[in-house]
Design a protein around this motif. Structure first.
Motif, PDB file in Angstrom:
ATOM      1  N   LEU B  61       0.850  -1.191   0.000  1.00  0.00           N
ATOM      2  CA  LEU B  61       0.000   0.000   0.000  1.00  0.00           C
ATOM      3  C   LEU B  61       0.884   1.238   0.000  1.00  0.00           C
ATOM      4  CD1 LEU B  61      -2.956  -0.281   2.550  1.00  0.00           C
ATOM      5  CD2 LEU B  61      -3.070   0.197   0.106  1.00  0.00           C
ATOM      6  N   SER B  91      -1.001  -0.627  -4.367  1.00  0.00           N
ATOM      7  CA  SER B  91      -2.274   0.067  -4.435  1.00  0.00           C
ATOM      8  C   SER B  91      -2.142   1.386  -3.690  1.00  0.00           C
ATOM      9  CB  SER B  91      -3.387  -0.782  -3.840  1.00  0.00           C
ATOM     10  OG  SER B  91      -3.605  -1.919  -4.645  1.00  0.00           O
ATOM     11  N   ILE B  92      -3.075   2.247  -3.983  1.00  0.00           N
ATOM     12  CA  ILE B  92      -3.003   3.630  -3.516  1.00  0.00           C
ATOM     13  C   ILE B  92      -4.067   3.916  -2.478  1.00  0.00           C
ATOM     14  CG2 ILE B  92      -3.598   5.960  -4.301  1.00  0.00           C
ATOM     15  CD1 ILE B  92      -0.801   4.777  -4.982  1.00  0.00           C
ATOM     16  N   ILE B  93      -3.663   4.471  -1.374  1.00  0.00           N
ATOM     17  CA  ILE B  93      -4.658   4.946  -0.427  1.00  0.00           C
ATOM     18  C   ILE B  93      -4.559   6.462  -0.424  1.00  0.00           C
ATOM     19  CG2 ILE B  93      -3.143   4.262   1.478  1.00  0.00           C
ATOM     20  CD1 ILE B  93      -5.638   3.948   3.182  1.00  0.00           C
TER      21      ILE B  93
END
Lengths: 324, 324
Positions: B61, B91-93
């Motif tokens: 993340l 993945s992108i938060i």
DNA sequence: TTGTAAGCGTTATCAC
DNA sequence: GTGATAACGCTTACAA
């Protein structure tokens, strides 16, 4: 990063007690509570969302799956979603399909890895069977934004009603003939016609042309303004970009805006406000759409089980500026 | 969602063996491997990123902290970051501070809860002591994008060099006097002056004015075009929005673009391409900036420990269209 | 090469 | 009220 167990050791209580204090739901002796809270604050304790999520409890994560974040409209939507989610204590994990079906499919899987509590999606093809399939396969609630999706909760703009709204406005401003620029099967046009019809406008004064390129549009508009010269024309473009082209062409044709015609765009993008004249436009209630979508999703998260499908159609608003 | 333990049971092996097969690093008997993989595929197994992250391993993340996702420039940046991160399996938060310092501060905490492997940030005040403090307090690597940050890895555009680039272009196109619209201490202007100076332009022909509102700008430009009427003017605006106002005002003043003056914007936004004439503009290499930032962050993630601070300045590119 | 066992930081279920 | 204890799903020793 300090953990509950460490706080427990420091404050001479058990780790579950720390959990109880920090969550504040169960009763704990005030002196213990105070001690624990002080310690947590001192060490800037942050919950480990992974552990919490693993345990079975919620992750407070919302998957947001968009088609194109670089599009101003979706960028604004993302902003509003993030705001609204934040308010409710959720964080956003963002996926951008770039209109690639395979990527969208992959994302539907990736998002499961993070055990998000729910998904807010703008699907590429909201009515495709495969997509519906992926959604059914998921064990988390899904809400679709900006489009109507069959069988899935969704919030979207009432394009038909928007057309009607524009009709009323143009008529009120005294325009006598009406031109829609876009596809004739566009719901906006359907609503536009119906609105004009309801208000007693003769169908002879309503027409539509498609927009392919500047030259063709110039020809078409030139022709349009040759005939019926006395009637002021109300022009409704299917989006702001198109409307901006229209404004440019009107300038080239020496057709003064508001004197001889009015122009209404769609989406009410920022760019329209930089035009001269400032572009009147139909604005999608993005923040309301985001808020309703997020809230519905949270409702689904908090009330699992099957509910009747929820479809929310929002009314457009008209942002009247200088071009009408 | 099927787990490794369940796959283990179904395939009659131990759970760690399933882990070994799925991760593919350790040697496993081919027949077992095959059996396990088949089972995993059949049940569409997805790794539980929470469990993996909790165990101490990476979460894959990346926290992305922006100031304003609804700004076209940052929206594009977000898109590119997401693309690049995805390529590398991250993945992108997403967090959007909306330029609220308190919110940014809160986000620096929230992001820790998810144990992201790294943070890619566009801070509000890249040189504020508090922000530096928050970063130091973090136990994950941070890379700053679009701005130069002291003591933190960063990738940003060389504004000074961009100004020089514009100078060269305008001179090449035969403009004889030069006007910058923006703050006189803007690095773009500094570079612009230096570039012109290097190329032998007399300082008398270089000036700058600030942009406050349309009326004032109209007055200023009117005055500017009254004098030295013969020299074609190269106008450099500090951003595209400003440049668009300039174009509009030039139209009102009946100053033909390219005949009597040229206009260069900054940011090369989409909107500029819809102008008439199409706006020439300095484009920030967003995708390269995103790629370099993401890759540097991954490097930091994979090589923990103290390294010398890395500051990468990228060169601007000129997108020459019809306004120069 | 494969299995056993421990542990990551929580929450939930029990006793006390 | 509070404290043990188990469990979530995974990775990483360590043992076989």
């Amino acid at each position: 990063m300090i953990t509950m167990a460490e706080i427990a050791k420091l404050t001479h209580v058990s780790q579950p007690t720390v959990s109880r204090v920090l969550n504040g739901n169960t009763k704990v002796a005030p002196e213990i509570s105070e001690r624990v809270l002080a310690c947590a604050r001192e060490h800037n304790y942050q919950l480990n969302a992974l552990a919490k999520g693993l345990q079975g409890s919620k992750t407070q994560l919302m998957g947001v799956l968009l088609t194109d974040i670089s599009n101003g409209f979706f960028a604004e939507l993302a902003k509003q979603i993030e705001m609204e989610a934040r308010k409710k204590g959720y964080s956003i994990i963002l996926f951008n399909s770039r209109y690639h079906l395979e990527l969208e499919q992959e994302y539907m899987n990736v998002v499961r890895r993070y055990h998000v509590d729910g998904i807010l999606a703008v699907p590429i093809r909201e009515n495709s069977a495969e997509w519906a399939e992926s959604v059914k396969g998921l064990d988390v609630p899904v809400v679709v934004a900006t489009r109507h999706a069959k069988g899935i909760d969704s919030v979207y703009l009432d394009h038909d009603g928007a057309g009607e709204l524009v009709a009323g406005h143009l008529l009120e401003r005294g325009y006598g003939r009406f031109l829609f620029i876009g596809r004739s099967y566009d719901a906006k046009y359907i609503g536009f016609r119906r609105g004009l019809d309801k208000l007693g406008v003769d169908g002879r004064f309503i027409s539509s042309i498609e927009f392919h390129n500047d030259e063709q549009l110039l020809q078409d508009l030139d022709g349009y303004f040759q005939m019926d010269g006395k009637l002021r024309a109300g022009i409704f473009a299917y989006n702001d970009i198109c409307a901006i082209h229209v404004l440019d062409i009107l300038r080239r044709l020496n057709v003064p805006v508001t004197e001889r015609c009015g122009v209404i765009g769609f989406d009410n993008t920022e760019i329209g406000a930089y035009m001269n004249p400032k572009l009147s436009s139909v604005s999608q209630p993005i923040s309301r759409m985001a808020a309703e979508a997020v809230n519905r999703l949270i409702y689904r998260i908090e009330n699992p089980g099957t509910h009747p499908v929820w479809n929310r159609s929002l009314q457009a608003e008209l942002s009247v500026k200088d071009s009408s």
